[in-house]
Motif scaffolding. Structure first.
Motif, PDB file in Angstrom:
ATOM      1  N   VAL A   1       0.732  -1.249   0.497  1.00  0.00           N
ATOM      2  CA  VAL A   1      -0.250  -0.139  -0.158  1.00  0.00           C
ATOM      3  C   VAL A   1       0.656   1.486   0.244  1.00  0.00           C
TER       4      VAL A   1
ATOM      5  N   THR B   1       1.125   4.369  -3.329  1.00  0.00           N
ATOM      6  CA  THR B   1       1.152   5.924  -2.919  1.00  0.00           C
ATOM      7  C   THR B   1       1.788   5.715  -2.513  1.00  0.00           C
TER       8      THR B   1
ATOM      9  N   PRO C   1      -7.668  -5.203  -3.894  1.00  0.00           N
ATOM     10  CA  PRO C   1      -7.308  -3.818  -3.338  1.00  0.00           C
ATOM     11  C   PRO C   1      -5.923  -2.901  -3.664  1.00  0.00           C
TER      12      PRO C   1
ATOM     13  N   THR D   1      -7.022  -1.292  -6.912  1.00  0.00           N
ATOM     14  CA  THR D   1      -7.843  -0.676  -7.467  1.00  0.00           C
ATOM     15  C   THR D   1      -7.574   0.515  -6.155  1.00  0.00           C
ATOM     16  N   LEU D   2      -6.299   0.624  -5.392  1.00  0.00           N
ATOM     17  CA  LEU D   2      -5.318   2.234  -5.240  1.00  0.00           C
ATOM     18  C   LEU D   2      -4.875   2.169  -5.708  1.00  0.00           C
TER      19      LEU D   2
ATOM     20  N   ASN E   1      -6.751   4.495  -8.391  1.00  0.00           N
ATOM     21  CA  ASN E   1      -7.553   6.147  -7.737  1.00  0.00           C
ATOM     22  C   ASN E   1      -5.930   6.371  -7.568  1.00  0.00           C
ATOM     23  N   ILE E   2      -4.789   6.313  -7.621  1.00  0.00           N
ATOM     24  CA  ILE E   2      -4.019   6.941  -7.000  1.00  0.00           C
ATOM     25  C   ILE E   2      -3.478   7.317  -8.334  1.00  0.00           C
TER      26      ILE E   2
END
Ligand code: B12
Ligand code: SF4
Lengths: 324, 444
Positions: B273, B277, B295, B298-299, B302-303
């Motif tokens: 994670v 990010t 996840p 998907t992260l 998003n980022i």
């Protein structure tokens, strides 16, 4: 050759806000003077705090995996609060009075006050109290709760731009913290704080809820809005430098990907761990973006975040910045 | 470090000839410094000026490509620390670690086929296993070739230079990434990567060590470099990841201007994670399960989207299943996440339907409504323009529950005997809605 990067220094800092007073053991968050988690160049007197969410009535819509750890205490807030503390190690508890919503049980402000009283009697940590959501009911419920818990330094969740006057008044009158909620918008967040300051709310007693979009459902917006709020605060903006609170658990567990069973979606893997990962990724990303009060649902998410942040904010091992 | 206007001015002819379109060389220099002009416009600029400006305008983080062909992964070329400044552009490659120990060649092949089949559509993107990171062990060369043959970009998690050579050499044309083990003496790996012409990961005990290792690799002839940041825990890792990005953008040392490689071992979800990010470009992930990958994909989605510009669908009418003129007609907005959720639920219901996507500037239903992008007139106009009204004979339109405030004005705007039915608020209730409301209504 040596390679020294100049530490970034900022004009401003985040306000330190203390939740809980009276019979509560207080918890302080905020106070840092650097970008979130930039412990290598800023000073952070307080680490992020973790709350677990408990509810006044059985939250039927919670995912199975999120309900599991609360088996037997769902809808019994005092017992759930005790479990949140003693078994799961929460710093705080958020009592969500969802049953006061006209469509979800229609419990009265009196009943809500009794629930809050029961939780206050059961545990000695600070309490966040979330109302049924914007609308007249929210104010009736939270105003009555605020009166009941006079002097206990509750965090009242939440006031918004369209409707803040009642809650501002009761927060001031009964000595509580006010959570100011804005829909993923830095300008509204600032505007609301200006309105609250005008309404005599002490800016050292507010939190910003920038409104969290969960992983896959708005995190892309929230993440950057929070970073920008943090940058503005560090630049010296006194109307944006309150600590931020995020209801990471609620948002994460809304996602279909957190809830779907492995039978429905075999490619998505183990459903229990998938839900926890969904919440964990949401919460960790939000902490990186500046969240300092995290409201979670699953105790395992809390435990895993705790392990990481204890290390992060613990003393460095000799001779480096590694903490193990 | 980018050059200042004055520094650039000193490199220009200073004849104020105006051929560039500016009254003075200084004015032109100022525009160049702000990145608003290109040196091409000055026909008299010296080669020295071109070289100096070229170096200063080269991307602060170099691009690196791993693999070849349709699945090749290109990373790097990022220009900002915060994504609101100018969107992160190169999505990190998520590689799945394959340890051939204890697996037969057939089992390896089956695993790879399984990974090749992974294709999860979500909000305008298809999630795939981007690459395979092969652990050096008996059977690794065969596994690496098998992965490369299937088109996967390959990373070689080496234990020895000889082992790395035996895995990477046969597939060197597929540009595998060589990853030396922690603490390895680098020279032999430099030589190997330079000889094969493939990308290499370099490491260092601290930032200075890392930067000089990268510089040394360059001088040894390695063309494409990734940095493995030091850090045994999230805090120290976050420190090095942030420092590498900042150092690269500020051009404090050329050795920092490369993309970053990270491994996330078993159970190290939090580390992955953080990597996604905070600027990692290639992640080798040991856990294989969907509960880890979904996840993380998907992260990353998003980022790496532009926070200013929501992912949008083309307005139009989308058939779900094989609908005919008696099938339900539903309306939603052109926010790709909204479309993705609604279409998934309709498809899962087993009822064929027409889904009309109206232009709401890429906003979700509630957001669009509260921003005034979902008025009755606007929706009716869009439904006419896209031909949605001609797809069905029953003249019944189902709108999202959250759009209920516009149902009356929409019915008026549609005219022609159209009926507007307010559907459920949540897409997950569409199947029961079809069963309990739509079917009985149609039967009548
Ligand atoms: C992310 C977000 C944004 C993003 C925009 C994202 C986008 N592309 O739309 C940003 C930050 C830009 C934004 C801006 C605003 N937002 Co906003 N935003 C949200 C947030 C957090 C999530 C929205 C979302 O993505 N939902 C997910 C999608 C998939 O939902 P959906 O489209 O509604 O689809 C669902 C259903 O409607 C249904 N459905 C969809 N289509 C169909 C069709 C049929 C036939 C059926 C049956 C069902 C159905 O299925 C889906 C899943 O169940 C919500 C709060 C929340 N948690 O919901 C607030 C929210 C929608 N925003 C709100 C507001 C007020 C705004 C602003 C006006 C204020 C502001 N912040 O400046 C602006 C307006 C934007 C503008 N251009 O002017 C309010 C709306 C209040 C209200 N009740 O009207 C909300 C509810 C937040 C709040 N509580 O205050 N927002
Ligand atoms: S064209 Fe070149 S020399 Fe002529 S004014 Fe512009 S910058 Fe100066």
């Amino acid at each position: 050759m040596s390679l020294e990067l100049k530490p970034k220094k900022w004009a401003g800092a985040i306000r330190a806000v203390t939740l809980g007073s009276g019979s509560r053991k207080p918890v302080t968050v905020g106070g840092g003077n650097g970008l979130p988690l930039h412990t290598f160049e800023g000073v952070f007197p307080h680490r992020p705090a973790f709350a677990l969410e408990i509810t006044d009535v059985d939250p039927a819509r919670w995912a199975e995996a999120a309900r599991g750890p609360w088996d037997g205490v769902l809808g019994s807030p005092a017992a759930a609060a005790r479990r949140a503390l003693r078994e799961f190690g929460a710093d705080l508890v958020m009592l969500h009075l969802c049953g006061t919503h006209p469509d979800r049980g229609n419990r009265t402000p009196e009943e809500a006050a009794a629930d809050v009283r029961a939780v206050l009697d059961a545990v000695d940590v600070p309490l966040i109290v979330k109302g049924p959501g914007a609308g007249p009911r929210q104010n009736d419920v939270l105003a009555r709760v605020a009166e009941e818990a006079k002097g206990e330094g509750l965090a009242l969740h939440s006031a918004c731009q369209e409707d803040y006057k009642t809650l501002a008044a009761v927060a001031v009158a009964y000595g509580h913290i006010l959570v100011a909620e804005s829909p993923i918008d830095m300008n509204i967040a600032k505007q609301l704080n200006i309105l609250l300051a005008d309404a005599s709310v002490d800016m050292n007693r507010t939190l910003i809820d920038p409104l969290t979009g969960g992983l896959g459902y708005g995190l892309e917006y929230t993440y950057s809005v929070m970073e920008r709020i943090r940058l503005a605060a560090l630049g010296g903006d006194a109307m944006l430098n309150a600590p931020m609170i995020c209801l990471a658990g609620e948002e994460a567990w809304k996602a279909k990907e957190a809830k779907a069973s492995s039978r429905q979606e075999p490619r998505w893997g183990d459903e229990r761990r998938r839900g926890i990962h969904w919440e964990l990724a949401t919460a960790l990303a939000l902490i990186e973006a500046g969240a300092e009060v995290l409201v979670l649902r699953h105790p395992e998410t809390l435990a895993r975040l705790r392990t990481q942040l204890d290390c992060w904010f613990g003393d460095p091992a000799p001779g480096g910045d590694s903490c193990r | 470090m980018p050059l200042t206007g004055l520094q650039i001015f000193k490199l220009l002819p200073n004849t104020n000839c105006r051929k560039c379109g500016y009254p003075t060389c200084l004015a032109f220099a100022m525009k160049l410094a702000a990145g608003r002009e290109s040196l091409e416009k000055c026909p008299d600029a010296s080669p020295e000026a071109r070289a100096a400006l070229g170096a200063a305008s080269a991307p602060p983080i170099r691009g690196v490509t791993i693999g070849r062909g349709e699945r090749a992964v290109t990373v790097g070329e990022e220009t900002v620390f915060f994504r609101h400044e100018k969107t992160f552009v190169r999505r990190p490659g998520l590689f799945r670690i394959l340890d051939p120990r204890g697996l037969s060649a057939a089992e390896c092949g089956a695993l790879l086929n399984d990974w090749l089949g992974v294709s999860i559509a979500r909000a305008g993107e298809t999630f795939r296993v981007d690459g395979v990171a092969i652990v050096e062990a008996p059977g690794a060369p065969e596994a690496a070739s098998a992965a490369a043959r299937r088109g996967f970009p390959v990373a070689v998690l080496a234990a020895t230079p000889e082992g790395a050579a035996s895995i990477a050499e046969p597939i060197k044309d597929q540009r595998p990434l060589i990853v030396p083990p922690a603490g390895a003496a680098p020279a032999a790996y430099f030589a190997l990567a330079a000889r094969l012409g493939v990308p290499l990961v370099v490491a260092g005990a601290d930032l200075a060590g890392l930067a000089s290792a990268a510089a040394a690799a360059s001088s040894a002839g390695v063309g494409d470099i990734l940095l493995e940041p030091p850090g045994a825990d999230l805090r120290s890792l976050h420190h090095s990841l942030s420092a590498i990005r900042r150092g690269a953008l500020d051009r404090v040392h050329p050795g920092l201007g490369h993309p970053v490689f990270l491994r996330a071992g078993r159970g190290e979800f939090e580390k992955a994670v953080l990597g996604i990010t905070k600027f990692a470009s290639v992640l080798a992930i040991e856990d294989h399960g969907g509960e880890t990958w979904l996840p993380l994909w998907t992260l990353r989605q998003n980022i790496y989207t532009d926070p200013q510009k929501p992912l949008q669908m083309e307005p139009g009418v989308y058939p779900l299943g094989e609908p005919d003129s008696r099938s339900p007609l539903l309306m939603t907005t052109n926010f790709s996440l909204t479309y993705f959720i609604v279409s998934t639920e309709v498809e899962a219901s087993g009822v064929a339907a027409h889904l009309a996507v109206v232009d709401a500037e890429g906003l979700s239903v509630l957001t669009a409504w509260s921003a005034g992008k979902l008025s009755g007139d606007r929706v009716a106009k869009s439904l006419r323009q896209t031909g949605a009204v001609d797809r069905v004979s029953h003249r019944t339109l189902i709108i999202p529950g959250y759009a209920s405030p516009i149902s009356g004005e929409l019915e008026d705007a549609m005219g022609d005997g159209w009926r507007v039915i307010v559907g459920p608020q949540e897409a997950s209730d569409i199947a029961p809605f079809f069963r309990d409301v739509w079917e009985p209504m149609r039967a009548r």
